[in-house]
Design an enzyme around this catalytic site. Structure first.
Site, PDB file in Angstrom:
ATOM      1  CD  GLU A 255      -3.429  -0.955   2.456  1.00 20.17           C
ATOM      2  OE1 GLU A 255      -2.839   0.367   3.244  1.00 20.17           O
ATOM      3  OE2 GLU A 255      -3.970  -1.713   2.462  1.00 20.17           O
ATOM      4  CE  LYS A 257       5.676   4.978   6.697  1.00 24.67           C
ATOM      5  NZ  LYS A 257       5.691   5.911   7.459  1.00 24.67           N
ATOM      6  NE  ARG A 277       2.100   5.929  15.785  1.00 14.90           N
ATOM      7  CZ  ARG A 277       3.454   5.935  14.825  1.00 14.90           C
ATOM      8  NH1 ARG A 277       3.280   6.344  13.313  1.00 14.90           N
ATOM      9  NH2 ARG A 277       4.145   4.923  15.689  1.00 14.90           N
TER      10      ARG A 277
HETATM   11  P1  AMP Z   1       6.389   4.827  10.910  1.00 11.69           P
HETATM   12  O1  AMP Z   1       5.957   5.536  11.492  1.00 11.69           O
HETATM   13  O2  AMP Z   1       7.872   4.966  10.554  1.00 11.69           O
HETATM   14  O3  AMP Z   1       6.472   3.667  12.263  1.00 11.69           O
HETATM   15  O4  AMP Z   1       4.878   3.764  10.279  1.00 11.69           O
HETATM   16  C1  AMP Z   1       4.615   3.651  10.185  1.00 11.69           C
HETATM   17  C2  AMP Z   1       3.095   4.903   9.958  1.00 11.69           C
HETATM   18  O5  AMP Z   1       2.952   4.846   9.002  1.00 11.69           O
HETATM   19  C3  AMP Z   1       1.366   4.478  10.364  1.00 11.69           C
HETATM   20  O6  AMP Z   1       1.622   4.736  12.417  1.00 11.69           O
HETATM   21  C4  AMP Z   1       0.850   5.201  10.127  1.00 11.69           C
HETATM   22  O7  AMP Z   1       0.778   6.276  10.558  1.00 11.69           O
HETATM   23  C5  AMP Z   1       1.681   5.675   8.539  1.00 11.69           C
HETATM   24  N1  AMP Z   1       0.376   4.921   6.840  1.00 11.69           N
HETATM   25  C6  AMP Z   1       0.959   5.773   6.403  1.00 11.69           C
HETATM   26  N2  AMP Z   1       0.109   5.144   5.513  1.00 11.69           N
HETATM   27  C7  AMP Z   1      -0.104   3.884   5.859  1.00 11.69           C
HETATM   28  C8  AMP Z   1      -0.522   2.656   5.326  1.00 11.69           C
HETATM   29  N3  AMP Z   1      -1.134   2.117   3.925  1.00 11.69           N
HETATM   30  N4  AMP Z   1      -0.778   1.690   6.156  1.00 11.69           N
HETATM   31  C9  AMP Z   1      -0.005   1.429   6.909  1.00 11.69           C
HETATM   32  N5  AMP Z   1       0.060   3.029   7.847  1.00 11.69           N
HETATM   33  C10 AMP Z   1       0.661   3.172   7.289  1.00 11.69           C
END
Ligand code: AMP
Length: 589
Positions: A255, A257, A277
């Site tokens: 998906e 991001k 969050r």
């Molecule tokens: P990180 O903040 O780098 O740990 O990445 C995870 C975060 O990416 C998640 O907590 C979401 O806020 C964000 N995110 C963005 N797109 C997606 C997606 N398609 N599926 C899940 N999380 C996503």
């Protein structure tokens, strides 16, 4: 329970930074709790008065607390200010000053032990619920009255509770351990408590159910509308090919991001609530998302997961996170709604019309999501590809990067690809552009200490001590000393930015080697994104510490990228992730 009994435990907790000792102190305290106060005790040890998502704020700033102390002590505010300059903690000021009003000070105090946990809680709740004109005066007088009826030690902690500065360093996972020790006698079924907490986000409620109905009762806790669920998190790998190995299904869904804010939407009829969050209620911040969910989700009741991202509707592109940051405001919401429009990109559904979807596989959840979302300007479903070919996944990733997205999140399509609340497991794996190049990997780290600046950096901090989060042990373990990447302006602002987290000794649950002892300490609260060159073994840092070998893991050449205000400290990069990155590097070599 007498408030003074609670304070005896507070004092013990303040004296230790050993997690086991903390669990024992808390378990002893919890064993003495009753049905009436067990939830309140749990909130108080965490420095709160209710579950975070309920948005119950005391609304007592330092200035109001100073006025209340002055009123209770019968002195003017200036005197309180002077004392504050001397001791630097309103709790200490309240301890010293308030007794002065009763002639002779604390020896003559007649209300010894008059306060109970329940009365303090009721008093604080009254303060929190005072609204409208005159509420400031009511809050001040109520706090002053409570301070007056407390003994000196009680005042110290009352003032700290009232200003949100309890500083015991206890984390929610430690409270869960203590609950397990007090009620279950061992850690064997601790996971059930954590699961319940992950789906209800209310530690007081879990404690109460455990006390009343035992483990079986806790196991029956279900997700509910308007009560946020702790978000599922993504793991990381250091090679794209590892995604296919680790994810546990042949077919993978990749998906887009987005770099925005994780938002969980709860819809009940036309009413919608949005949770961040960190599980705070942010409904008021995104009126267009509220309206969109209310009108364009074809379900009476639903809980949805997704990312709110700033969007340029003229160019039809997503905008970077920095843009979205400007939407974080209490005032001028309408003006900024027009100035910085957003899109809510949905990627999951957890509940629909009375039925939990958490134990359904990702493909089933996605199908349902597609059935109930009506596309419109402000709401959409995450774009994705599903494939068992790494080549196709890579092409999708390249396309995401071309379109200025952050990367992709790959999701398992296995039968058991459930929604794992609060967990960072291999069912979701994130892949960003930075992971692909050897020289740069970013980590979200927690600031736990700082070193005094010298020369050009005199008067501010020269470097920050940063830590990763060890979920298994509920500890923060250091990985680097960070001094580069800050602009002069950012550097100059550091002391102010970190001010409210400052502590006069190493905070509890922070593990630091002697070599890295800092000049200033901070409660683990502020998270920043750091880019580094590689992970190496190091005796200086405690991340993934190996006792026998006397060494942990360190990030080399760390560089500050940006602050990550949306993340809670336990959502920082985990020690386990750092260990995984280290292993990945070793395999490459
Ligand atoms: P990180 O903040 O780098 O740990 O990445 C995870 C975060 O990416 C998640 O907590 C979401 O806020 C964000 N995110 C963005 N797109 C997606 C997606 N398609 N599926 C899940 N999380 C996503």
């Amino acid at each position: 329970m007498k408030f003074s009994r609670l304070i005896r435990s507070f004092e013990k907790l303040e004296k230790t930074s050993s997690r086991n000792a903390m669990i024992n102190v808390l378990a002893e305290l919890i064993k003495e709790a009753t049905m009436k106060n067990i939830d309140k005790i749990c909130y108080f040890v965490l420095g709160e008065i209710d579950a975070g998502y309920k948005n119950i704020h005391l609304g007592i700033g330092d200035e109001m607390a100073k006025s209340a102390i002055a009123l209770a002590a019968g002195v003017n505010k200036q005197k309180v200010e002077e004392e504050m300059k001397e001791v630097g903690d309103l709790g200490e000021v309240a301890y010293k000053l308030v007794g002065a009003k009763q002639k002779g000070g604390e020896d003559f105090f007649t209300f010894e032990d008059a306060l109970s946990v329940e009365t303090v809680h009721t008093g604080l709740l009254k303060i929190a619920t005072a609204v409208g004109s005159g509420s400031q005066e009511i809050k001040k007088k109520a706090l002053a009255a409570m301070l007056e009826s407390a003994n000196p030690k009680e005042r110290r902690y009352l003032a700290r509770l009232a200003t949100g500065e309890i500083r015991l360093g206890v984390g929610d996972m430690t409270v869960l351990d203590a609950l397990a020790a007090a009620f279950l006698g061992s850690k064997k079924n601790r996971a059930d408590l954590e699961h319940a907490y992950n789906i209800c986000s209310d530690i007081g409620y879990v404690a109460k159910v455990l006390a009343k109905r035992g483990l079986e009762g806790v196991r029956r806790i279900r997700i509910a509308l308007n009560r946020p669920i702790r978000p599922m998190l993504a793991q990381r790998v250091s090679e794209m090919s590892e995604i296919m190995e680790k994810i546990g299904s042949e077919v993978v869904a990749a998906e887009e991001k987005y770099d925005g804010e994780r938002i969980q939407a709860h819809k009940e009829g036309t009413k919608v609530k949005l949770f961040s969050r960190r599980l705070t209620d942010v409904t008021d911040q995104f009126p267009e998302v509220v309206e969109s969910v209310s009108k364009h989700i074809k379900a009476e009741k639903a809980i949805l997961d997704g990312e709110v991202v700033a969007y340029d509707f003229d160019k039809d592109v997503f905008c970077p996170f920095q843009k979205l940051m400007q939407r974080r405001r209490k005032y001028n919401v309408k003006e900024y709604t027009e100035k910085i429009p957003v899109k809510y990109m949905l990627f999951d559904i957890l509940y629909i019309n009375g039925k939990s979807y958490m134990r359904k596989s990702y493909p089933e959840r996605r199908k349902k999501l597609e059935q109930i979302v009506e596309n419109e300007k402000y709401i959409d479903i995450t774009r994705r590809v599903t494939s068992s070919e790494l080549k196709e996944i890579d092409e999708f990733f390249q396309d995401c990067i071309q379109r200025c997205l952050e990367g992709m999140v790959c999701k398992s399509c296995a039968d058991n690809s459930y929604y794992r609340a609060g967990a960072r497991e291999w069912l979701w794996i994130k892949w960003k552009e930075s992971y692909a190049s050897d020289l740069s990997d970013t980590l979200d780290l927690v600031v736990v200490g700082a070193y005094a600046g010298k020369g050009k950096r005199g008067g501010t901090y020269g470097a920050l001590l940063c830590a990763a989060y060890n979920h298994d042990e509920d500890m923060f373990q250091t990985v680097c000393k960070l001094g580069t990447g800050f602009s002069d302006k950012q550097l100059g602002r550091l002391p102010d930015k970190l001010k409210d987290a400052k502590r006069d000794r190493p905070p509890a649950r922070v593990l630091v080697t002697k070599e890295m002892e800092a000049d200033y300490w901070f409660a683990p609260k502020y998270i920043l994104e750091v880019r580094g060159s590689e992970i190496t073994e190091s005796p200086a840092h405690t991340c993934n510490w190996r006792e026998g070998e006397n060494r942990g893991l360190a990030l080399r050449f760390p560089r500050f990228e940006r602050w990550r205000p949306g993340k809670a400290s336990d959502q920082a990069t985990s020690v386990q992730e750092v260990a995984g990155m280290f292993l990945g590097q070793k395999m490459e070599k």
